[in-house]
Design a protein around this motif. Structure first.
Motif, PDB file in Angstrom:
ATOM      1  N   VAL A  34      -3.106   1.364   0.580  1.00 22.24           N
ATOM      2  CA  VAL A  34      -4.041   0.518  -0.153  1.00 22.24           C
ATOM      3  C   VAL A  34      -3.631  -0.951  -0.060  1.00 22.24           C
ATOM      4  O   VAL A  34      -4.482  -1.837   0.089  1.00 22.24           O
ATOM      5  CB  VAL A  34      -4.129   0.971  -1.626  1.00 22.24           C
ATOM      6  N   MET A  35      -2.333  -1.241  -0.130  1.00 25.48           N
ATOM      7  CA  MET A  35      -1.887  -2.624  -0.014  1.00 25.48           C
ATOM      8  C   MET A  35      -2.222  -3.190   1.362  1.00 25.48           C
ATOM      9  O   MET A  35      -2.597  -4.365   1.483  1.00 25.48           O
ATOM     10  CB  MET A  35      -0.383  -2.712  -0.287  1.00 25.48           C
ATOM     11  N   ALA A  36      -2.110  -2.369   2.397  1.00 25.19           N
ATOM     12  CA  ALA A  36      -2.479  -2.824   3.734  1.00 25.19           C
ATOM     13  C   ALA A  36      -3.984  -3.003   3.849  1.00 25.19           C
ATOM     14  O   ALA A  36      -4.474  -3.952   4.486  1.00 25.19           O
ATOM     15  CB  ALA A  36      -1.982  -1.823   4.783  1.00 25.19           C
ATOM     16  N   ARG A  37      -4.740  -2.123   3.239  1.00 22.81           N
ATOM     17  CA  ARG A  37      -6.196  -2.244   3.258  1.00 22.81           C
ATOM     18  C   ARG A  37      -6.652  -3.508   2.537  1.00 22.81           C
ATOM     19  O   ARG A  37      -7.657  -4.113   2.881  1.00 22.81           O
ATOM     20  CB  ARG A  37      -6.812  -1.003   2.601  1.00 22.81           C
ATOM     21  N   ASP A  38      -5.882  -3.916   1.530  1.00 24.54           N
ATOM     22  CA  ASP A  38      -6.177  -5.147   0.798  1.00 24.54           C
ATOM     23  C   ASP A  38      -5.589  -6.385   1.475  1.00 24.54           C
ATOM     24  O   ASP A  38      -5.693  -7.480   0.940  1.00 24.54           O
ATOM     25  CB  ASP A  38      -5.608  -5.053  -0.623  1.00 24.54           C
TER      26      ASP A  38
END
Length: 505
Positions: free
Chosen positions: A359-363
């Motif tokens: 999720v952090m990479a997607r953000d």
């Protein structure tokens, strides 16, 4: 002003709810699976390893320590349930912080969760290695001395390559191989991983139930006398015992055994893989915590009732308590429980960490290229394997049991932010649909914040806070070098096809 606005920019709850409808990950989990995933992280590495030290430090009053840690987790669990059902997006406390308190707090919580999930998986893997080696020794098989445990010898400054004595160091080969094998399983698919986890959860809970039933035959109320030999502890800020020494009294022991409760919130990291997250997440989070608390308290009561607390060993206390029954099969049952427990804890921890990185990479807090989801297995394969390799390396060379309190401080800070997030959204967005609501707001979220900060400040040592602060500074340097400039709260990249890695600096 623009800098401050960007620093505390929040990700819209409405947009996150809409994003959760994108079926990038495989929706295969039910409420029962989430309860099992929560128990998979909770029961195992904590109860089997902290209860001996807990009894040494608090005597029979360790029961009170477990109740305090459980009450702290209870208030946080209610807040996790509300936010998880309202914002059914993978990422747990990181996502909730991004939706309520802003980008900076989201990064801090995402970084803190590395301590809860990533780092905690390494010592658990080492516990599995030690347990399986004991089994090997019982049949006459012993690993070479250099491959039995992790102990990287450093003779000089850690930043100089010549400081490492590789030839004379020891390496936990089984622990590292164990982590890599679990990471491969997680890469294959969430349904397969959940089924495996369910089996191990049944095994380890069964072992603890056997201990409680067998231990009742040895229970003597006289062993509960001198119930609180060390008192409640001195309420001195940052006065908890250092990681290398034995903590004493109820409050420091509550902060110590809090490690046993870590993991019930793992269910929220799989929100995008649930069939019905609005219903399943609250049931999974609260169900896992309730079952785990009952099992912990029952185990603690039987242990201190079976033998005088001064005689309880730190290592293998459950086996020692049942020794007067002279039934070798009970030793094997407990050993199987330890193996199953450490396996499910490591599996669930690796699952949670890989989803948070995803999720952090997607953000775009991390390079978006690593958020690639494999089209066949429907799993974030890059973050899963990156997590596995990093944890395997730690398990291979570094004895991490002394970092247990670092795991605790990261989790307590995450709990604090989640409780604050409920208060924020109740005030700023009271009309948002909520399938589960925390009762007695603002009382329960405020109590969650107070209990979490109380354990962190009065139960953990100054050394713990110093090491956590230094690690946080390193994390913030990366944030202001990359994530602050690349991420946009209103624009989340949904990475499905693997982009060229060179595209993202």
């Amino acid at each position: 002003m623009q800098f401050v606005t960007q620093l505390f920019g929040t990700s819209s709850v409405e947009r996150l709810r809409e994003q959760s409808k994108n079926k990038v990950l495989r929706r295969a989990l039910t409420a029962k699976d989430l309860v099992s995933i929560g128990l998979g992280t909770m029961i195992g590495g904590g109860i089997f390893t902290t209860i001996g030290t807990g009894v040494k430090g608090a005597g029979p009053a360790v029961i009170i320590s477990y109740l305090i840690a459980g009450l702290t987790s209870f208030f946080a669990a209610l807040c996790y349930a509300e936010l998880g059902a309202m914002v059914p997006v993978a990422g747990s406390a990181y996502t909730y912080a991004y939706a309520t308190l802003g980008k900076l707090f989201a990064w801090i919580i995402g970084f803190a969760l590395i301590f809860e999930y990533g780092i905690s998986a390494a010592p658990v893997a080492q516990q599995f290695s030690a347990a399986i080696q004991d089994v090997f020794k019982s049949v006459g098989v012993t690993l070479p001395q250099w491959a039995q445990t992790s102990n990287l010898i450093v003779s000089g400054p850690w930043w100089l390559p010549g400081s490492y004595d590789v030839a004379h160091s020891q390496y936990d080969v089984l622990g590292a191989a164990f982590v890599l094998a679990l990471s491969l399983l997680l890469s294959v698919g969430i349904r397969e991983s959940a089924t495996t986890n369910n089996i191990f959860v049944v095994l380890k809970i069964s072992a603890l139930i056997v201990f409680v039933i067998a231990g009742l035959f040895l229970f003597h109320a006289a062993n509960l006398h001198d119930f609180n030999p060390h008192g409640w502890g001195k309420l001195v800020p940052f006065g908890g015992a250092a990681e290398s020494s034995q903590p004493y009294s109820i409050i420091p022991i509550a902060a110590f055994v809090f490690f046993s409760y870590i993991g019930f919130d793992t269910a929220t990291t799989t929100a995008e893989e649930c069939k019905n997250p609005q219903r399943d997440i609250p049931m999974g989070v609260i169900g896992a915590l309730a079952i785990g608390t009952i099992i912990y308290c029952a185990t603690a009561i039987v242990l201190v009732g079976d033998m005088n607390w001064t005689l309880v060993p730190v290592k293998n206390p459950l086996v020692a308590a049942l020794a007067p029954l002279h039934l070798p099969i009970l030793n094997w049952v407990i050993t199987i429980g330890v193996l199953a427990g450490t396996t499910s804890v490591a599996l669930a921890s690796l699952l949670g960490q890989s989803r948070i990185f995803y999720v952090m990479a997607r953000d775009k807090m991390l390079p978006p290229a690593i958020a690639y989801v494999d089209p066949r297995f429907k799993t974030p394969i890059y973050t899963t394997m990156f997590t596995g390799v990093a944890v395997a390396l730690m398990a291979l060379i570094i004895p991490l049991t002394e970092l247990l309190n670092l795991v605790n401080i990261g989790t307590l800070i995450a709990f604090t932010v989640v409780c604050a997030g409920v208060l924020y959204l109740r005030r700023r967005k009271p009309d948002l649909p909520r399938t589960f609501r925390v009762p007695f707001v603002p009382l329960f979220p405020v109590l969650g914040i107070v209990f979490s900060l109380f354990l962190a400040v009065f139960g953990l040592s100054r050394e713990t806070w110093v090491w956590f602060s230094l690690a946080l500074v390193v994390g913030l340097v990366f944030f202001f070098s990359y994530g602050f400039w690349k991420s946009n709260p209103d624009e989340v990249a949904m990475v499905v096809d693997p982009p060229g890695l060179a595209e993202y600096p």
